[in-house]
Design an enzyme around this catalytic site. Structure first.
Site, mmCIF file in Angstrom:
data_model
loop_
_atom_site.group_PDB
_atom_site.id
_atom_site.type_symbol
_atom_site.label_atom_id
_atom_site.label_comp_id
_atom_site.label_asym_id
_atom_site.label_seq_id
_atom_site.Cartn_x
_atom_site.Cartn_y
_atom_site.Cartn_z
ATOM 1 N N ASP A 46 -38.192 -31.107 -27.432
ATOM 2 C CA ASP A 46 -38.072 -31.211 -28.373
ATOM 3 C C ASP A 46 -38.845 -30.522 -29.494
ATOM 4 O O ASP A 46 -39.807 -29.678 -29.913
ATOM 5 C CB ASP A 46 -38.458 -32.672 -28.507
ATOM 6 C CG ASP A 46 -37.836 -33.558 -27.822
ATOM 7 O OD1 ASP A 46 -36.740 -33.535 -28.042
ATOM 8 O OD2 ASP A 46 -38.640 -34.843 -27.046
ATOM 9 N N TYR A 74 -46.450 -31.811 -18.078
ATOM 10 C CA TYR A 74 -46.516 -31.743 -19.208
ATOM 11 C C TYR A 74 -48.525 -32.792 -19.601
ATOM 12 O O TYR A 74 -48.648 -32.924 -18.994
ATOM 13 C CB TYR A 74 -45.822 -33.299 -19.728
ATOM 14 C CG TYR A 74 -44.789 -32.555 -19.951
ATOM 15 C CD1 TYR A 74 -44.341 -31.643 -21.047
ATOM 16 C CD2 TYR A 74 -43.420 -32.774 -18.782
ATOM 17 C CE1 TYR A 74 -42.309 -31.714 -20.894
ATOM 18 C CE2 TYR A 74 -42.501 -32.810 -18.903
ATOM 19 C CZ TYR A 74 -41.503 -32.023 -19.457
ATOM 20 O OH TYR A 74 -40.746 -31.368 -20.088
ATOM 21 N N ASP A 88 -41.883 -40.451 -30.652
ATOM 22 C CA ASP A 88 -42.300 -39.513 -31.263
ATOM 23 C C ASP A 88 -43.053 -39.292 -32.317
ATOM 24 O O ASP A 88 -42.995 -40.599 -33.267
ATOM 25 C CB ASP A 88 -41.812 -38.025 -30.780
ATOM 26 C CG ASP A 88 -39.913 -37.952 -31.456
ATOM 27 O OD1 ASP A 88 -40.257 -37.682 -32.737
ATOM 28 O OD2 ASP A 88 -39.673 -37.476 -31.347
ATOM 29 N N ARG A 172 -41.480 -39.181 -23.133
ATOM 30 C CA ARG A 172 -41.220 -40.308 -24.039
ATOM 31 C C ARG A 172 -41.337 -41.947 -24.216
ATOM 32 O O ARG A 172 -41.930 -42.593 -24.157
ATOM 33 C CB ARG A 172 -40.794 -40.300 -25.034
ATOM 34 C CG ARG A 172 -40.691 -38.733 -26.216
ATOM 35 C CD ARG A 172 -39.511 -38.621 -27.503
ATOM 36 N NE ARG A 172 -38.238 -38.158 -26.765
ATOM 37 C CZ ARG A 172 -37.133 -38.197 -27.109
ATOM 38 N NH1 ARG A 172 -37.259 -38.860 -28.523
ATOM 39 N NH2 ARG A 172 -36.526 -37.478 -27.099
#
Length: 271
Positions: A46, A74, A88, A172
């Protein structure tokens, strides 16, 4: 990284900064090659996210599916007591004050819907385009796998997390499952055995080396000619399963897949 007489072919380990798209990184690499060579990537990030992006150059773009299937790791900063429409920091934020007491996420298989603000296509259109028009829909559920979920630190309304998950998992969404929380920052630190600290856009990793995680079947010269022409070769080893590198000496000829007693080339790299 000049092309010389041969088209460049390989994988670049790029460190994408926040605020640019994965397409921006690909376009920059393509410009550096004078736009003469096909360039792609193996798994988008993203725009708000940072971290490791595998950029595929030349015939390496044919290997996209095998690299995209690798698990990802991550580092996340979750902001608790807040919610975001997009999950986000780029979407509208709302402070709820409801701070989740627990920061635990079960590992294992789960079904997950791609969020309305994602690049998944439905009916040929990306979901985020519909969402921006006020027509948000979620994608169909699909299986994902969380290998590891670890709390690294916690301070007031923020918490640092590390997540290792299968390809196609939306971090997310995982953060939203914690309760009133959204993903404030996201950094991809690992793709399979590729590490962010090894990112170096000056080094084009040979495709055969980049695909070294796949099992190998060495071919003799006659078999190599067959594989170059898409003709199946003997599986040779009954233990070979899944995608297999078909090589002749130092050359990666193709990727094959077992069908009965043979390996049928799925994609050919040799020129």
């Amino acid at each position: 990284m000049g092309a010389g007489l041969m088209e460049p072919c390989g994988v670049l380990l790029c460190a994408k900064p926040p605020g640019v798209t994965s397409h921006d990184v690909v376009a920059r690499v393509r410009r550096g090659l004078d736009g003469r060579v096909k360039v792609g990537h193996a798994g988008t990030l993203d725009p708000f996210a940072s971290g490791l992006l595998l950029v595929l150059v030349g015939r390496a773009t044919r290997a996209q599916r095998f690299l995209m299937a690798l698990p990802k790791t991550y580092r996340v900063v979750a902001r608790r007591g807040w919610i975001s429409e997009t999950g986000d920091p780029e979407g509208p934020l709302e402070q709820t004050g409801r701070v989740p007491a627990e920061l635990e996420l079960s590992t294992g298989e789960r079904l997950q819907r791609p969020p309305a603000y994602s690049a998944v296509r439905i009916g040929g259109e990306r979901l985020y385009r519909r969402a921006r028009r006020g027509e948000p829909i979620e994608g169909a559920q699909r299986p994902t796998l969380v290998h590891r979920f670890e709390l690294l630190w916690r301070e007031h309304e923020r918490a640092g997390l590390e997540v290792e998950c299968s390809a196609g998992t939306y971090v997310r969404q995982l953060v939203a499952e914690l309760g009133d929380a959204y993903c404030e920052s996201l950094e991809r630190t690992r793709i399979g055995d590729f590490r962010l600290e090894d990112a170096d856009e000056e080094r084009l990793l040979p495709l055969g080396e980049a695909l070294g995680f796949l099992p190998e079947r060495a071919l003799d010269p006659d078999e190599a000619v067959q594989a170059r022409n898409g003709v199946p070769v003997s599986a040779d080893d009954p233990g070979l399963e899944g995608p297999v590198r078909l090589t002749c000496g130092e050359e990666l000829v193709s990727i094959g897949e077992r069908r009965g007693e043979h390996l049928s080339p799925l994609v050919v790299f040799a020129q």
